[in-house]
Design a protein around this motif. Structure first.
Motif, PDB file in Angstrom:
ATOM      1  N   GLU A   8       0.829  -1.206   0.000  1.00 47.29           N
ATOM      2  CA  GLU A   8       0.000   0.000   0.000  1.00 47.29           C
ATOM      3  C   GLU A   8       0.866   1.259   0.000  1.00 47.29           C
ATOM      4  OE1 GLU A   8      -3.980   1.312   2.388  1.00 47.29           O
ATOM      5  OE2 GLU A   8      -2.259   0.754   3.633  1.00 47.29           O
ATOM      6  N   LEU A   9       1.899   1.259   0.826  1.00 45.29           N
ATOM      7  CA  LEU A   9       2.790   2.421   0.898  1.00 45.29           C
ATOM      8  C   LEU A   9       3.677   2.516  -0.340  1.00 45.29           C
ATOM      9  CD1 LEU A   9       3.744   2.261   4.684  1.00 45.29           C
ATOM     10  CD2 LEU A   9       2.273   3.939   3.559  1.00 45.29           C
ATOM     11  N   ASN A  10       4.021   1.374  -0.909  1.00 48.40           N
ATOM     12  CA  ASN A  10       4.781   1.385  -2.167  1.00 48.40           C
ATOM     13  C   ASN A  10       3.971   2.050  -3.275  1.00 48.40           C
ATOM     14  OD1 ASN A  10       7.020   0.116  -1.116  1.00 48.40           O
ATOM     15  ND2 ASN A  10       6.482  -1.920  -1.875  1.00 48.40           N
ATOM     16  N   ASP A  11       2.691   1.730  -3.311  1.00 46.83           N
ATOM     17  CA  ASP A  11       1.813   2.302  -4.338  1.00 46.83           C
ATOM     18  C   ASP A  11       1.704   3.821  -4.180  1.00 46.83           C
ATOM     19  OD1 ASP A  11       1.367  -0.185  -5.412  1.00 46.83           O
ATOM     20  OD2 ASP A  11      -0.526  -0.518  -4.367  1.00 46.83           O
ATOM     21  N   PHE A  12       1.647   4.277  -2.938  1.00 46.68           N
ATOM     22  CA  PHE A  12       1.536   5.720  -2.700  1.00 46.68           C
ATOM     23  C   PHE A  12       2.865   6.421  -2.979  1.00 46.68           C
ATOM     24  CE2 PHE A  12       1.271   9.430   0.305  1.00 46.68           C
ATOM     25  CZ  PHE A  12       0.320  10.121  -0.430  1.00 46.68           C
ATOM     26  N   ALA A  13       3.960   5.760  -2.635  1.00 46.63           N
ATOM     27  CA  ALA A  13       5.323   6.221  -2.963  1.00 46.63           C
ATOM     28  C   ALA A  13       5.590   7.663  -2.530  1.00 46.63           C
ATOM     29  CB  ALA A  13       5.579   6.062  -4.462  1.00 46.63           C
ATOM     30  N   LEU A  14       5.422   7.925  -1.254  1.00 47.37           N
ATOM     31  CA  LEU A  14       5.705   9.258  -0.727  1.00 47.37           C
ATOM     32  C   LEU A  14       7.213   9.476  -0.662  1.00 47.37           C
ATOM     33  CD1 LEU A  14       4.287  11.770   0.609  1.00 47.37           C
ATOM     34  CD2 LEU A  14       4.871  10.720   2.806  1.00 47.37           C
ATOM     35  N   GLY A  15       7.674  10.628  -1.158  1.00 48.16           N
ATOM     36  CA  GLY A  15       9.100  10.949  -1.122  1.00 48.16           C
ATOM     37  C   GLY A  15       9.558  11.310   0.280  1.00 48.16           C
ATOM     38  N   GLU A  16      10.870  11.357   0.454  1.00 51.76           N
ATOM     39  CA  GLU A  16      11.435  11.568   1.793  1.00 51.76           C
ATOM     40  C   GLU A  16      10.973  12.882   2.422  1.00 51.76           C
ATOM     41  OE1 GLU A  16      15.728  11.423   4.132  1.00 51.76           O
ATOM     42  OE2 GLU A  16      15.643  11.200   1.949  1.00 51.76           O
ATOM     43  N   HIS A  17      11.002  13.963   1.664  1.00 52.73           N
ATOM     44  CA  HIS A  17      10.589  15.267   2.202  1.00 52.73           C
ATOM     45  C   HIS A  17       9.309  15.766   1.526  1.00 52.73           C
ATOM     46  CE1 HIS A  17      14.455  15.360   4.191  1.00 52.73           C
ATOM     47  NE2 HIS A  17      15.070  15.221   3.033  1.00 52.73           N
ATOM     48  N   GLU A  18       8.612  14.861   0.888  1.00 48.50           N
ATOM     49  CA  GLU A  18       7.477  15.285   0.065  1.00 48.50           C
ATOM     50  C   GLU A  18       6.337  15.875   0.881  1.00 48.50           C
ATOM     51  OE1 GLU A  18       4.287  13.554  -3.218  1.00 48.50           O
ATOM     52  OE2 GLU A  18       5.872  12.246  -2.456  1.00 48.50           O
ATOM     53  N   TYR A  19       6.071  15.326   2.068  1.00 43.97           N
ATOM     54  CA  TYR A  19       4.911  15.815   2.816  1.00 43.97           C
ATOM     55  C   TYR A  19       5.063  17.294   3.169  1.00 43.97           C
ATOM     56  CZ  TYR A  19       1.165  16.369   6.133  1.00 43.97           C
ATOM     57  OH  TYR A  19       0.034  16.830   6.773  1.00 43.97           O
ATOM     58  N   SER A  20       6.235  17.685   3.648  1.00 44.43           N
ATOM     59  CA  SER A  20       6.440  19.097   3.993  1.00 44.43           C
ATOM     60  C   SER A  20       6.368  19.969   2.742  1.00 44.43           C
ATOM     61  CB  SER A  20       7.789  19.286   4.693  1.00 44.43           C
ATOM     62  OG  SER A  20       8.852  18.879   3.856  1.00 44.43           O
ATOM     63  N   GLU A  21       6.846  19.433   1.616  1.00 43.45           N
ATOM     64  CA  GLU A  21       6.765  20.179   0.357  1.00 43.45           C
ATOM     65  C   GLU A  21       5.310  20.327  -0.088  1.00 43.45           C
ATOM     66  OE1 GLU A  21       9.190  17.833  -2.175  1.00 43.45           O
ATOM     67  OE2 GLU A  21      11.086  18.532  -1.303  1.00 43.45           O
ATOM     68  N   LEU A  22       4.532  19.276   0.103  1.00 42.25           N
ATOM     69  CA  LEU A  22       3.104  19.341  -0.228  1.00 42.25           C
ATOM     70  C   LEU A  22       2.399  20.389   0.628  1.00 42.25           C
ATOM     71  CD1 LEU A  22       2.229  15.534  -0.512  1.00 42.25           C
ATOM     72  CD2 LEU A  22       2.217  17.188  -2.378  1.00 42.25           C
ATOM     73  N   GLU A  23       2.728  20.395   1.905  1.00 45.41           N
ATOM     74  CA  GLU A  23       2.119  21.372   2.815  1.00 45.41           C
ATOM     75  C   GLU A  23       2.446  22.803   2.392  1.00 45.41           C
ATOM     76  OE1 GLU A  23       1.131  20.136   7.297  1.00 45.41           O
ATOM     77  OE2 GLU A  23       3.263  20.351   6.876  1.00 45.41           O
ATOM     78  N   ASN A  24       3.717  23.038   2.099  1.00 42.40           N
ATOM     79  CA  ASN A  24       4.138  24.387   1.713  1.00 42.40           C
ATOM     80  C   ASN A  24       3.479  24.826   0.408  1.00 42.40           C
ATOM     81  OD1 ASN A  24       5.805  24.648   3.943  1.00 42.40           O
ATOM     82  ND2 ASN A  24       7.601  23.833   2.888  1.00 42.40           N
ATOM     83  N   GLU A  25       3.435  23.914  -0.547  1.00 38.73           N
ATOM     84  CA  GLU A  25       2.828  24.244  -1.836  1.00 38.73           C
ATOM     85  C   GLU A  25       1.330  24.486  -1.686  1.00 38.73           C
ATOM     86  OE1 GLU A  25       3.147  24.632  -6.176  1.00 38.73           O
ATOM     87  OE2 GLU A  25       4.338  25.016  -4.375  1.00 38.73           O
ATOM     88  N   HIS A  26       0.698  23.679  -0.852  1.00 36.76           N
ATOM     89  CA  HIS A  26      -0.737  23.847  -0.618  1.00 36.76           C
ATOM     90  C   HIS A  26      -1.015  25.193   0.047  1.00 36.76           C
ATOM     91  CE1 HIS A  26      -4.584  23.331   1.573  1.00 36.76           C
ATOM     92  NE2 HIS A  26      -4.921  22.626   0.506  1.00 36.76           N
ATOM     93  N   LYS A  27      -0.191  25.534   1.024  1.00 37.41           N
ATOM     94  CA  LYS A  27      -0.360  26.819   1.706  1.00 37.41           C
ATOM     95  C   LYS A  27      -0.177  27.981   0.729  1.00 37.41           C
ATOM     96  CE  LYS A  27       1.683  27.217   5.674  1.00 37.41           C
ATOM     97  NZ  LYS A  27       2.776  27.393   6.672  1.00 37.41           N
ATOM     98  N   ARG A  28       0.809  27.849  -0.150  1.00 37.12           N
ATOM     99  CA  ARG A  28       1.079  28.916  -1.120  1.00 37.12           C
ATOM    100  C   ARG A  28      -0.100  29.106  -2.075  1.00 37.12           C
ATOM    101  NH1 ARG A  28       3.060  29.763  -6.241  1.00 37.12           N
ATOM    102  NH2 ARG A  28       3.085  27.539  -6.719  1.00 37.12           N
ATOM    103  N   LEU A  29      -0.595  27.988  -2.606  1.00 43.18           N
ATOM    104  CA  LEU A  29      -1.687  28.084  -3.575  1.00 43.18           C
ATOM    105  C   LEU A  29      -3.000  28.498  -2.912  1.00 43.18           C
ATOM    106  CD1 LEU A  29      -0.959  24.971  -5.826  1.00 43.18           C
ATOM    107  CD2 LEU A  29      -0.487  27.373  -6.303  1.00 43.18           C
ATOM    108  N   ALA A  30      -3.209  28.029  -1.691  1.00 43.65           N
ATOM    109  CA  ALA A  30      -4.442  28.383  -0.983  1.00 43.65           C
ATOM    110  C   ALA A  30      -4.494  29.874  -0.668  1.00 43.65           C
ATOM    111  CB  ALA A  30      -4.560  27.567   0.302  1.00 43.65           C
ATOM    112  N   ASN A  31      -3.315  30.493  -0.577  1.00 35.76           N
ATOM    113  CA  ASN A  31      -3.247  31.925  -0.264  1.00 35.76           C
ATOM    114  C   ASN A  31      -2.756  32.744  -1.457  1.00 35.76           C
ATOM    115  OD1 ASN A  31      -3.752  32.104   2.843  1.00 35.76           O
ATOM    116  ND2 ASN A  31      -2.344  30.394   2.588  1.00 35.76           N
ATOM    117  N   SER A  32      -2.978  32.228  -2.648  1.00 35.06           N
ATOM    118  CA  SER A  32      -2.461  32.898  -3.846  1.00 35.06           C
ATOM    119  C   SER A  32      -3.057  34.294  -4.037  1.00 35.06           C
ATOM    120  CB  SER A  32      -2.722  32.039  -5.085  1.00 35.06           C
ATOM    121  OG  SER A  32      -4.110  31.780  -5.228  1.00 35.06           O
ATOM    122  N   THR A  33      -4.316  34.464  -3.668  1.00 37.45           N
ATOM    123  CA  THR A  33      -4.945  35.785  -3.817  1.00 37.45           C
ATOM    124  C   THR A  33      -4.283  36.804  -2.899  1.00 37.45           C
ATOM    125  OG1 THR A  33      -7.074  34.778  -4.398  1.00 37.45           O
ATOM    126  CG2 THR A  33      -7.101  37.071  -3.652  1.00 37.45           C
ATOM    127  N   ALA A  34      -4.097  36.418  -1.639  1.00 37.85           N
ATOM    128  CA  ALA A  34      -3.444  37.320  -0.684  1.00 37.85           C
ATOM    129  C   ALA A  34      -1.999  37.580  -1.101  1.00 37.85           C
ATOM    130  CB  ALA A  34      -3.490  36.714   0.717  1.00 37.85           C
TER     131      ALA A  34
END
Length: 212
Positions: A8-34
């Protein structure tokens, strides 16, 4: 269960630092208007406002200090600092403009980002670890499964070797039994003849050899 978890985890294949990168990117895009609004305000204050901006004001001050230096060169250091400040402002403005030019909101990409972030959190809850620890948890499970697989392979190898040795032993035992039976018959005959020479014509000596 372990094999399923790893798969199951192989299929998802999360990178070593990917979660923090996902969080940062999500925060950036969610606040793109501001972000866009504040970037524009910053650019206006730095150089884009025709009425008053930092770059034009520094240029005016530099014009004045250059004249001051012509009267007293001890003020040259002040003029140098203002020049450096102007360069910093211009470079800052360039960086912000570059960021603003590349800031765009892609709804499809944002949806994909949210989906992957959600899946990471879901798997983290399922495995009872923090999302930031999911990658390392995955690697630990892989190591554990690999170790178990190696042990299974070793056990199969040992079982095969035991089977081979048992077959060789049985073959050798069978040969030994056959040899004993041949010698037993010869001994039967010899002893029987010896007994009959003792006036016991009906006597018979028999040796039985069994192989289990």
């Amino acid at each position: 269960l372990l094999s399923y978890q790893v798969e199951e985890l192989n299929d998802f294949a999360l990178g070593e630092h990917e979660y923090s990168e996902l969080e940062n990117e999500h925060k950036r895009l969610a606040n793109s208007t501001a972000l866009a609004e504040n970037l524009q305000a910053s650019l206006m204050l730095l150089s884009d406002d025709d009425d008053a901006n930092l770059e034009s004001m520094l240029n005016k001050v530099l014009g004045i200090t250059e004249e001051l230096v012509s009267y007293d060169d001890t003020l040259g250091s002040v003029n140098n600092m203002l020049n450096e400040a102007l360069i910093q402002v211009q470079e800052s403005r360039s960086e912000l403009q570059h960021y603003a030019d590349n800031l765009e909101m892609d709804p499809e990409y944002f949806a994909e980002l949210e989906s992957r972030l959600s899946k990471a959190m879901q798997l983290s809850r399922k495995h009872h670890v923090a999302p930031e620890e999911l990658y390392q948890h995955h690697q630990s499970l892989v190591v554990e499964l690999t170790s178990l697989d190696s042990n299974d392979e070793l056990l199969e190898q040992l079982q095969a070797e035991v089977g081979l040795y048992l077959a060789q032993y049985q073959q050798a035992a069978q040969k030994l039994s056959s040899s004993r039976q041949r010698h037993a018959k010869a001994l039967d005959k010899l002893v029987t003849e010896s007994i009959r020479e003792l006036n016991m014509p009906k006597a018979k000596f028999t040796i039985e050899v069994n192989f289990d």
